[in-house]
Design an enzyme around this catalytic site. Structure first.
Site, PDB file in Angstrom:
ATOM      1  N   LYS A   1       2.927  -0.297 -14.449  1.00  0.00           N
ATOM      2  CA  LYS A   1       4.241  -0.450 -15.095  1.00  0.00           C
ATOM      3  C   LYS A   1       4.441  -1.879 -15.601  1.00  0.00           C
ATOM      4  O   LYS A   1       4.792  -2.094 -16.754  1.00  0.00           O
ATOM      5  CB  LYS A   1       5.387  -0.108 -14.112  1.00  0.00           C
ATOM      6  CG  LYS A   1       5.326   1.312 -13.559  1.00  0.00           C
ATOM      7  CD  LYS A   1       6.481   1.596 -12.614  1.00  0.00           C
ATOM      8  CE  LYS A   1       6.488   0.759 -11.343  1.00  0.00           C
ATOM      9  NZ  LYS A   1       5.329   0.955 -10.456  1.00  0.00           N
TER      10      LYS A   1
ATOM     11  N   ARG B   1      14.325   4.532  -8.982  1.00  0.00           N
ATOM     12  CA  ARG B   1      13.274   4.976  -8.066  1.00  0.00           C
ATOM     13  C   ARG B   1      13.754   6.131  -7.192  1.00  0.00           C
ATOM     14  O   ARG B   1      12.992   6.617  -6.362  1.00  0.00           O
ATOM     15  CB  ARG B   1      12.878   3.814  -7.153  1.00  0.00           C
ATOM     16  CG  ARG B   1      11.621   3.075  -7.582  1.00  0.00           C
ATOM     17  CD  ARG B   1      11.416   1.915  -6.611  1.00  0.00           C
ATOM     18  NE  ARG B   1      10.032   1.584  -6.425  1.00  0.00           N
ATOM     19  CZ  ARG B   1       9.402   0.619  -7.082  1.00  0.00           C
ATOM     20  NH1 ARG B   1      10.024  -0.092  -7.987  1.00  0.00           N
ATOM     21  NH2 ARG B   1       8.140   0.363  -6.829  1.00  0.00           N
TER      22      ARG B   1
ATOM     23  N   ARG C   1      -4.517  -6.543  -6.657  1.00  0.00           N
ATOM     24  CA  ARG C   1      -3.608  -7.224  -7.593  1.00  0.00           C
ATOM     25  C   ARG C   1      -3.443  -8.694  -7.196  1.00  0.00           C
ATOM     26  O   ARG C   1      -3.259  -9.025  -6.042  1.00  0.00           O
ATOM     27  CB  ARG C   1      -2.249  -6.523  -7.582  1.00  0.00           C
ATOM     28  CG  ARG C   1      -1.162  -7.305  -8.308  1.00  0.00           C
ATOM     29  CD  ARG C   1       0.021  -6.451  -8.669  1.00  0.00           C
ATOM     30  NE  ARG C   1       0.592  -5.715  -7.553  1.00  0.00           N
ATOM     31  CZ  ARG C   1       1.447  -4.690  -7.711  1.00  0.00           C
ATOM     32  NH1 ARG C   1       1.814  -4.301  -8.903  1.00  0.00           N
ATOM     33  NH2 ARG C   1       1.923  -4.060  -6.655  1.00  0.00           N
TER      34      ARG C   1
ATOM     35  N   ARG D   1       0.733 -10.747  -3.574  1.00  0.00           N
ATOM     36  CA  ARG D   1       2.090 -10.426  -3.148  1.00  0.00           C
ATOM     37  C   ARG D   1       2.101 -10.084  -1.670  1.00  0.00           C
ATOM     38  O   ARG D   1       1.200  -9.404  -1.186  1.00  0.00           O
ATOM     39  CB  ARG D   1       2.594  -9.211  -3.940  1.00  0.00           C
ATOM     40  CG  ARG D   1       3.622  -9.562  -4.989  1.00  0.00           C
ATOM     41  CD  ARG D   1       3.869  -8.415  -5.914  1.00  0.00           C
ATOM     42  NE  ARG D   1       4.383  -7.219  -5.254  1.00  0.00           N
ATOM     43  CZ  ARG D   1       4.729  -6.100  -5.896  1.00  0.00           C
ATOM     44  NH1 ARG D   1       4.591  -6.052  -7.211  1.00  0.00           N
ATOM     45  NH2 ARG D   1       5.182  -5.065  -5.254  1.00  0.00           N
TER      46      ARG D   1
ATOM     47  N   ARG E   1       4.534   2.732   0.929  1.00  0.00           N
ATOM     48  CA  ARG E   1       5.052   2.727  -0.435  1.00  0.00           C
ATOM     49  C   ARG E   1       4.633   3.983  -1.192  1.00  0.00           C
ATOM     50  O   ARG E   1       5.402   4.531  -1.977  1.00  0.00           O
ATOM     51  CB  ARG E   1       4.590   1.465  -1.172  1.00  0.00           C
ATOM     52  CG  ARG E   1       5.362   0.229  -0.708  1.00  0.00           C
ATOM     53  CD  ARG E   1       4.615  -1.045  -0.969  1.00  0.00           C
ATOM     54  NE  ARG E   1       4.480  -1.360  -2.380  1.00  0.00           N
ATOM     55  CZ  ARG E   1       3.600  -2.232  -2.863  1.00  0.00           C
ATOM     56  NH1 ARG E   1       2.775  -2.865  -2.048  1.00  0.00           N
ATOM     57  NH2 ARG E   1       3.561  -2.482  -4.147  1.00  0.00           N
TER      58      ARG E   1
END
Ligand code: ADP
Ligand code: ADP
Ligand code: ZN
Length: 206
Positions: free
Chosen positions: A13, A88, A122, A153, A164
């Site tokens: 995204k 969400r 990531r 992160r 998640r």
């Protein structure tokens, strides 16, 4: 044009939002980025958000909806917006419908089995926020745009990711049907290279 980017954690995204924002001159609004800025600034919202984000849970709807409502009321959103990571939950989508009309929802579809690697690999630039993946960094630890140090992160670890993905399946995936019924859903195959996903989105957005 009011556009929403929908997809599981790690679906791409943010990566696509940056490109689309530049192409269509729309503000890129990421609730995750807003929460991380509040955590960094140690604001009251940041303190609340951190307690949920660290566990891989959603920040309560009341907090999140209010933030988005205020953000969309700002002048730069008069031309439209690209929402990344909001809504969400169905209840967030219903709240949004009360203060804004959504023109298109881009559902970036990636098999769940690919997401773990996307998320744990990531890396972000601590200075400019640019996003990378270790698979294409060839060992580099600096941002190629600004030279900033690349960081991971805090919530991009295996323990949080499991939560998640479960939260996504239960609370966010129902939005696919919700927006399909509203007649605004565009689905793209997110399991392709970044440029191809982008071209596909642009072609389908028209
Ligand atoms: P999201 O915002 O949906 O959580 P990101 O855009 O941050 O996802 O992407 C997650 C990770 O996957 C990042 O490391 C990014 O560089 C990488 N990535 C994004 N899109 C693709 C793609 N089409 N193919 C391979 N890797 C991708
Ligand atoms: P990703 O798409 O990679 O999971 P985001 O940066 O969009 O990451 O979100 C990070 C975290 O911020 C989420 O796991 C969640 O805790 C919180 N968050 C972001 N957007 C929302 C939202 N719309 N509602 C509730 N919590 C959110
Ligand atoms: Zn940078």
């Amino acid at each position: 044009m009011n556009v929403i980017l929908l997809g599981a954690p790690g679906a791409g995204k943010g990566t696509q939002a940056i490109r689309l924002a530049a192409k269509y001159s729309l503000p890129h609004i990421s609730t995750g980025d807003i929460f991380r800025a509040n955590i960094k600034g140690e604001t009251p919202i940041g303190k609340v958000a951190k307690s949920y984000i660290d566990k891989g849970q959603l920040v309560p709807d009341e907090v999140t909806v209010q933030i988005v409502k205020e953000r969309l009321a700002q002048d730069d959103c008069k031309v439209g917006y690209l929402l990344d990571g909001f809504p969400r939950t169905v209840s967030q989508a219903e709240a949004l419908a009360e203060f804004s009309k959504v023109d298109a929802v881009i559902n970036i579809d990636v098999p769940l089995t690919k997401l773990l690697r996307r998320i744990t690999g990531r890396r972000l630039c601590g200075k400019c926020g640019a996003s990378y993946h270790i698979d294409t960094l060839s060992g580099k630890t600096e941002c190629s745009k600004c030279g900033g140090e690349l960081i991971q992160r805090a919530d991009d670890n295996e323990a949080t990711v499991a939560n998640r993905l479960e939260v996504y399946e239960k609370q966010t995936a129902p939005l696919v049907e919700y927006y399909e019924n509203a007649g605004v859903l565009i689905t793209v195959d997110g399991d392709a290279d970044i440029e191809k996903v982008f071209t596909d989105i642009v072609a389908k957005l028209g």
